[in-house]
Design a protein around this motif. Structure first.
Motif, PDB file in Angstrom:
ATOM      1  N   ALA A  79     -27.576 -25.899 -26.449  1.00  0.00           N
ATOM      2  CA  ALA A  79     -28.331 -26.589 -27.543  1.00  0.00           C
ATOM      3  C   ALA A  79     -29.550 -27.168 -27.045  1.00  0.00           C
ATOM      4  N   TYR A  80     -29.224 -27.943 -25.856  1.00  0.00           N
ATOM      5  CA  TYR A  80     -30.421 -28.791 -25.224  1.00  0.00           C
ATOM      6  C   TYR A  80     -31.684 -27.896 -24.880  1.00  0.00           C
ATOM      7  N   ALA A  81     -31.331 -26.703 -24.268  1.00  0.00           N
ATOM      8  CA  ALA A  81     -32.533 -25.659 -23.623  1.00  0.00           C
ATOM      9  C   ALA A  81     -33.087 -25.347 -24.992  1.00  0.00           C
ATOM     10  N   TRP A  82     -32.288 -25.137 -26.337  1.00  0.00           N
ATOM     11  CA  TRP A  82     -33.158 -24.859 -27.500  1.00  0.00           C
ATOM     12  C   TRP A  82     -33.955 -25.762 -28.055  1.00  0.00           C
ATOM     13  N   LEU A  83     -33.661 -27.055 -27.859  1.00  0.00           N
ATOM     14  CA  LEU A  83     -34.350 -28.092 -28.583  1.00  0.00           C
ATOM     15  C   LEU A  83     -35.459 -28.692 -27.706  1.00  0.00           C
ATOM     16  N   VAL A  84     -35.187 -28.743 -26.372  1.00  0.00           N
ATOM     17  CA  VAL A  84     -36.190 -29.613 -25.606  1.00  0.00           C
ATOM     18  C   VAL A  84     -37.593 -29.447 -25.534  1.00  0.00           C
ATOM     19  N   ASP A  85     -37.894 -28.290 -25.664  1.00  0.00           N
ATOM     20  CA  ASP A  85     -39.245 -27.529 -25.138  1.00  0.00           C
ATOM     21  C   ASP A  85     -39.450 -26.224 -25.775  1.00  0.00           C
ATOM     22  N   PRO A  86     -40.613 -26.351 -26.800  1.00  0.00           N
ATOM     23  CA  PRO A  86     -41.039 -24.971 -27.374  1.00  0.00           C
ATOM     24  C   PRO A  86     -41.004 -23.737 -26.486  1.00  0.00           C
ATOM     25  N   GLN A  87     -41.700 -23.975 -25.239  1.00  0.00           N
ATOM     26  CA  GLN A  87     -41.529 -22.759 -24.414  1.00  0.00           C
ATOM     27  C   GLN A  87     -40.068 -22.376 -23.854  1.00  0.00           C
ATOM     28  N   VAL A  88     -39.403 -23.285 -23.909  1.00  0.00           N
ATOM     29  CA  VAL A  88     -37.843 -22.981 -23.351  1.00  0.00           C
ATOM     30  C   VAL A  88     -37.056 -22.469 -24.708  1.00  0.00           C
ATOM     31  N   GLN A  89     -37.430 -22.711 -25.742  1.00  0.00           N
ATOM     32  CA  GLN A  89     -36.973 -22.268 -27.055  1.00  0.00           C
ATOM     33  C   GLN A  89     -37.234 -20.683 -26.992  1.00  0.00           C
ATOM     34  N   ILE A  90     -38.406 -20.324 -26.720  1.00  0.00           N
ATOM     35  CA  ILE A  90     -38.565 -18.981 -26.938  1.00  0.00           C
ATOM     36  C   ILE A  90     -37.883 -18.107 -25.935  1.00  0.00           C
ATOM     37  N   ILE A  91     -38.060 -18.597 -24.727  1.00  0.00           N
ATOM     38  CA  ILE A  91     -37.071 -18.027 -23.833  1.00  0.00           C
ATOM     39  C   ILE A  91     -35.543 -17.846 -24.246  1.00  0.00           C
ATOM     40  N   THR A  92     -35.032 -19.011 -24.461  1.00  0.00           N
ATOM     41  CA  THR A  92     -33.590 -19.151 -25.004  1.00  0.00           C
ATOM     42  C   THR A  92     -33.183 -18.292 -26.315  1.00  0.00           C
ATOM     43  N   PHE A  93     -34.172 -18.225 -27.043  1.00  0.00           N
ATOM     44  CA  PHE A  93     -34.135 -17.433 -28.268  1.00  0.00           C
ATOM     45  C   PHE A  93     -34.149 -15.968 -27.922  1.00  0.00           C
ATOM     46  N   SER A  94     -34.724 -15.518 -27.153  1.00  0.00           N
ATOM     47  CA  SER A  94     -34.894 -14.150 -26.665  1.00  0.00           C
ATOM     48  C   SER A  94     -33.647 -13.833 -26.123  1.00  0.00           C
ATOM     49  N   ILE A  95     -33.115 -14.490 -24.982  1.00  0.00           N
ATOM     50  CA  ILE A  95     -32.014 -14.372 -24.434  1.00  0.00           C
ATOM     51  C   ILE A  95     -30.853 -14.236 -25.349  1.00  0.00           C
ATOM     52  N   LEU A  96     -30.659 -15.061 -26.133  1.00  0.00           N
ATOM     53  CA  LEU A  96     -29.444 -15.347 -27.092  1.00  0.00           C
ATOM     54  C   LEU A  96     -29.385 -14.035 -27.947  1.00  0.00           C
ATOM     55  N   ILE A  97     -30.506 -13.535 -28.363  1.00  0.00           N
ATOM     56  CA  ILE A  97     -30.792 -12.466 -29.268  1.00  0.00           C
ATOM     57  C   ILE A  97     -30.377 -11.193 -28.672  1.00  0.00           C
ATOM     58  N   PHE A  98     -30.666 -10.954 -27.258  1.00  0.00           N
ATOM     59  CA  PHE A  98     -30.403  -9.919 -26.780  1.00  0.00           C
ATOM     60  C   PHE A  98     -28.966  -9.679 -26.291  1.00  0.00           C
ATOM     61  N   GLY A 116     -27.127 -12.841 -25.087  1.00  0.00           N
ATOM     62  CA  GLY A 116     -26.952 -14.212 -24.712  1.00  0.00           C
ATOM     63  C   GLY A 116     -25.617 -14.769 -25.402  1.00  0.00           C
ATOM     64  N   ILE A 117     -25.806 -14.549 -26.723  1.00  0.00           N
ATOM     65  CA  ILE A 117     -24.363 -15.193 -27.351  1.00  0.00           C
ATOM     66  C   ILE A 117     -23.139 -14.427 -26.905  1.00  0.00           C
ATOM     67  N   GLY A 118     -23.422 -12.940 -26.653  1.00  0.00           N
ATOM     68  CA  GLY A 118     -22.287 -12.309 -26.374  1.00  0.00           C
ATOM     69  C   GLY A 118     -21.668 -12.967 -24.901  1.00  0.00           C
ATOM     70  N   ILE A 119     -22.536 -13.057 -23.875  1.00  0.00           N
ATOM     71  CA  ILE A 119     -22.346 -13.810 -22.489  1.00  0.00           C
ATOM     72  C   ILE A 119     -21.579 -14.841 -22.684  1.00  0.00           C
ATOM     73  N   LEU A 168     -21.384  -5.742 -24.949  1.00  0.00           N
ATOM     74  CA  LEU A 168     -21.848  -7.116 -25.194  1.00  0.00           C
ATOM     75  C   LEU A 168     -23.302  -7.097 -26.207  1.00  0.00           C
ATOM     76  N   ILE A 169     -23.902  -6.133 -25.820  1.00  0.00           N
ATOM     77  CA  ILE A 169     -25.203  -6.180 -26.628  1.00  0.00           C
ATOM     78  C   ILE A 169     -24.949  -5.643 -27.964  1.00  0.00           C
ATOM     79  N   LEU A 170     -23.798  -4.696 -28.169  1.00  0.00           N
ATOM     80  CA  LEU A 170     -23.500  -4.312 -29.273  1.00  0.00           C
ATOM     81  C   LEU A 170     -22.794  -5.377 -30.147  1.00  0.00           C
ATOM     82  N   VAL A 171     -21.784  -5.912 -29.434  1.00  0.00           N
ATOM     83  CA  VAL A 171     -21.380  -7.249 -30.227  1.00  0.00           C
ATOM     84  C   VAL A 171     -22.235  -8.240 -30.613  1.00  0.00           C
ATOM     85  N   ASN A 172     -23.028  -8.596 -29.706  1.00  0.00           N
ATOM     86  CA  ASN A 172     -24.300  -9.533 -30.023  1.00  0.00           C
ATOM     87  C   ASN A 172     -25.024  -9.169 -31.293  1.00  0.00           C
ATOM     88  N   PHE A 173     -25.346  -7.986 -31.300  1.00  0.00           N
ATOM     89  CA  PHE A 173     -25.848  -7.553 -32.661  1.00  0.00           C
ATOM     90  C   PHE A 173     -25.153  -7.639 -33.821  1.00  0.00           C
TER      91      PHE A 173
END
Length: 218
Positions: A165-184, A186-189, A21-26
């Motif tokens: 999408a809501y977690a991405w857009l609603v709050d700048p702090q949540v955006q950072i967490i969501t982005f980090s998870i997706l990059i690692f 999260g998209i694969g999950i 999942l990490i590899l395919v996410n990358f």
């Protein structure tokens, strides 16, 4: 202890799936860098995650980019069409909400319906491209049929995607967490979650999900 490192053991299967999942996410992120190629990257992502959902251990890099190259033109074409259609209906909703009088607010509901239809079709079209050798007409027809005949699954896809999408857009702090998870990974999950349903649906329609390694073990 030796049983832990047996590739057939549950812990090793979980670790292998996590690494894949990490590899395919990358690979997915790399494939999306030219934004126009996101469609080909989505197709290749599902080619891998459906196999992972089946308990397979695919060769992630080789199979991802092989699928990417093989289905590049069709996937990119579908991606561009879906984006243009979505942009049109989003613009219509914007005009209704911000330009037209309030008594015409109801007129945005057809646009919302068509946006859902576009999402529903795309949810099945890209995986179909990766798993079935079909014409453009067949992909359009079958993606819509699958979306309708598996409506609860389609709604689940929409709810999960909207939640992300809501977690991405609603709050700048949540955006950072969501982005980090997706990059690692999260998209694969998310793709893997959807793939458990897609695997079942595709197998009903004749897809054979297997790997060379498993074939050699039989």
């Amino acid at each position: 202890m030796s049983s832990f490192f047996d590739k057939r053991s549950v812990p090793m299967k979980i670790l292998t799936a996590a690494c894949n999942l990490i590899l395919v996410n990358f690979c997915f992120i790399i494939g999306c860098i030219p934004i126009l190629t996101i469609g080909a990257s989505i197709t290749s992502l599902y080619k891998i995650t459906v196999k992972i959902a089946a308990g397979e251990n695919p060769s992630v890099f080789r199979e991802f980019f092989s699928c990417y190259k093989e289905n590049f033109l069709r996937s990119t074409g579908f991606w561009l069409v879906y984006c243009l259609l979505a942009a049109f209906f989003l613009f219509e909703i914007y005009v209704v909400r911000n330009v037209l009088p309030k008594e015409y607010q109801w007129s945005m509901y057809p646009a919302i319906f068509f946006l859902f239809a576009i999402f529903a079709s795309a949810s099945y079209a890209f995986p179909l491209i990766g798993w079935f050798d079909e014409t453009v007409k067949q992909i359009i027809k079958n993606s819509l049929l699958l979306a309708i005949t598996n409506l609860p699954t389609t709604i689940l896809f929409a709810v999960v995607s909207a939640g992300v999408a809501y977690a991405w857009l609603v709050d700048p702090q949540v955006q950072i967490i969501t982005f980090s998870i997706l990059i690692f990974m999260g998209i694969g999950i998310i793709a893997l979650l959807f793939s458990f349903f897609l695997k079942r649906i595709f197998e009903k329609h004749g897809a054979v999900i297997t790997s060379e390694e498993n074939d050699s073990d039989k």
